[in-house]
Design an enzyme around this catalytic site. Sequence first.
Site, PDB file in Angstrom:
ATOM      1  N   LYS A 159      -4.004   4.847   1.858  1.00  0.00           N
ATOM      2  CA  LYS A 159      -3.228   5.491   2.920  1.00  0.00           C
ATOM      3  C   LYS A 159      -4.112   6.503   3.642  1.00  0.00           C
ATOM      4  O   LYS A 159      -3.958   7.715   3.511  1.00  0.00           O
ATOM      5  CB  LYS A 159      -1.980   6.136   2.338  1.00  0.00           C
ATOM      6  CG  LYS A 159      -1.016   5.117   1.740  1.00  0.00           C
ATOM      7  CD  LYS A 159       0.166   5.775   1.066  1.00  0.00           C
ATOM      8  CE  LYS A 159       1.086   4.725   0.456  1.00  0.00           C
ATOM      9  NZ  LYS A 159       2.231   5.322  -0.262  1.00  0.00           N
TER      10      LYS A 159
ATOM     11  N   GLU B  98       1.288  -4.098 -10.136  1.00  0.00           N
ATOM     12  CA  GLU B  98       2.312  -3.088  -9.927  1.00  0.00           C
ATOM     13  C   GLU B  98       3.624  -3.575 -10.535  1.00  0.00           C
ATOM     14  O   GLU B  98       4.077  -4.685 -10.216  1.00  0.00           O
ATOM     15  CB  GLU B  98       2.489  -2.838  -8.434  1.00  0.00           C
ATOM     16  CG  GLU B  98       3.611  -1.881  -8.077  1.00  0.00           C
ATOM     17  CD  GLU B  98       3.865  -1.842  -6.592  1.00  0.00           C
ATOM     18  OE1 GLU B  98       3.184  -1.069  -5.904  1.00  0.00           O
ATOM     19  OE2 GLU B  98       4.731  -2.602  -6.112  1.00  0.00           O
TER      20      GLU B  98
ATOM     21  N   LYS C  57       1.062  -6.680  -5.990  1.00  0.00           N
ATOM     22  CA  LYS C  57       2.201  -5.799  -5.764  1.00  0.00           C
ATOM     23  C   LYS C  57       3.487  -6.616  -5.677  1.00  0.00           C
ATOM     24  O   LYS C  57       3.475  -7.845  -5.812  1.00  0.00           O
ATOM     25  CB  LYS C  57       1.964  -4.959  -4.512  1.00  0.00           C
ATOM     26  CG  LYS C  57       0.611  -4.214  -4.535  1.00  0.00           C
ATOM     27  CD  LYS C  57       0.461  -3.239  -3.422  1.00  0.00           C
ATOM     28  CE  LYS C  57       1.129  -1.934  -3.756  1.00  0.00           C
ATOM     29  NZ  LYS C  57       0.839  -0.878  -2.759  1.00  0.00           N
TER      30      LYS C  57
ATOM     31  N   ASP D  15       5.199   1.982 -10.982  1.00  0.00           N
ATOM     32  CA  ASP D  15       5.527   2.442  -9.638  1.00  0.00           C
ATOM     33  C   ASP D  15       6.905   3.086  -9.592  1.00  0.00           C
ATOM     34  O   ASP D  15       7.920   2.442  -9.884  1.00  0.00           O
ATOM     35  CB  ASP D  15       5.473   1.263  -8.658  1.00  0.00           C
ATOM     36  CG  ASP D  15       5.649   1.702  -7.220  1.00  0.00           C
ATOM     37  OD1 ASP D  15       5.005   2.693  -6.823  1.00  0.00           O
ATOM     38  OD2 ASP D  15       6.430   1.064  -6.500  1.00  0.00           O
TER      39      ASP D  15
ATOM     40  N   ARG E  34     -15.897  21.389  18.739  1.00  0.00           N
ATOM     41  CA  ARG E  34     -14.607  20.832  18.341  1.00  0.00           C
ATOM     42  C   ARG E  34     -14.761  19.608  17.444  1.00  0.00           C
ATOM     43  O   ARG E  34     -14.042  19.449  16.455  1.00  0.00           O
ATOM     44  CB  ARG E  34     -13.780  20.491  19.590  1.00  0.00           C
ATOM     45  CG  ARG E  34     -12.426  19.838  19.323  1.00  0.00           C
ATOM     46  CD  ARG E  34     -11.651  20.469  18.184  1.00  0.00           C
ATOM     47  NE  ARG E  34     -11.495  21.909  18.313  1.00  0.00           N
ATOM     48  CZ  ARG E  34     -11.174  22.717  17.314  1.00  0.00           C
ATOM     49  NH1 ARG E  34     -11.029  22.239  16.088  1.00  0.00           N
ATOM     50  NH2 ARG E  34     -11.040  24.004  17.515  1.00  0.00           N
TER      51      ARG E  34
END
Length: 288
Positions: free
Chosen positions: A140, A206, A172, A227, A98
Site C-alpha cells: 500500500k 491469507e 489471498k 487476516d 520544495r
Amino acid sequence: MLTMHEINRSVEQALAEDCPTGDITVESTIPADAMGSARLVAREPGVLSGIEVFAAAFTLQDNRITISKAHDDGYRFSTGECLATVAGPVRGILTAERVALNFTQHMSGIATQTQRFVDAAHEACTKHGTKEPWIVDTRKTLPGLRQFEKYAVLCGGGHNHRFGLSDAVMVKDNHLAAMKEAGLDMPAALRAIRSKISHTTTIEVEVDSLAQIPLALQGGADTIMLDNFSLEDTQRGVELIAGRARVEASGNMTLERIPDVACTGVDIISVGALTHSVKAIDLGLDWD
C-alpha cells in the site's frame, strides 16, 4: 535497497515536474552570482530518512551546491536539530528546496511512524518476556515511490514485505475463490502452485478463519497470514500452526493494538498504515 540510480531518476522527474521551463521567481529576483547557505532544521522530533535524496535534489539542480550532512538516515532527532547544511548558488538552492523537502519530509514521516510501531512491540514483548515479531510494510504505497517508502521503513527499524507481485506467492481470498470455482480446494491449489514455482520462492496464504489453518498447513504454506483475527483467535492460530509455518498477523493494525498482538507469538505483523496514510514530518530549510 534504494540505489543512487533510483534516487537520481525519481528526483530528476520531480525537478522537471516542478520547474519545467525555469523558476521565474528566482530568475526575476535573485542575481545569478548570488551565493548563500541554509540549514535543514527539524520542527518536531522524528527519525531521519532520505538525506541522500535531499542532497540529490540540490546537486542535480546545480552541481555547484554542496551538502554537509549532520546525521545519517535512521537518526532519531529532536525539535530544533540541524540535520544538514546546504551551500552554493542561491537560485539553485531555492529552486530545488520544495522537491528536497517533499521527499525527506515524507520519508522521515514513514520512518518515524515505523519506529513508533517497532518500539511499541519491543516494549510490550520485553515486559511480558515474549518473542518479538517483525514489523513489516505492505504494497500500500504511492505509485512510483515504493522503493523510497520501503527504504524509509527500514530506517525506522522495520522490515520489508515483498516489493511486488513478482517476489513471492501470496494467495489471498479472491485467489482462493477463483481456484475453488476451478474445482481446486486449498491444499490441492497450494500443491499445484508449489509444482510450478522455483524452490527459492515462498508461498504465503491469507486465511480469515481458524478453520482454514489446517488446510493451509496441508498444502505446505510457508507463511500463514491471519487476516483481521481477534486477539483470542490470533493466539489460537499461533497454537494451531505450532511452528509448522511462519505466522503473520494483518488487518487494521493500529499503534494501540500492536502491543497486544505482538505478545501473541506471531512472527510478523504487517502494517499498511506505515505508508498508506502517514503524516509527513515537519522539516524546514532555514536561511543563514
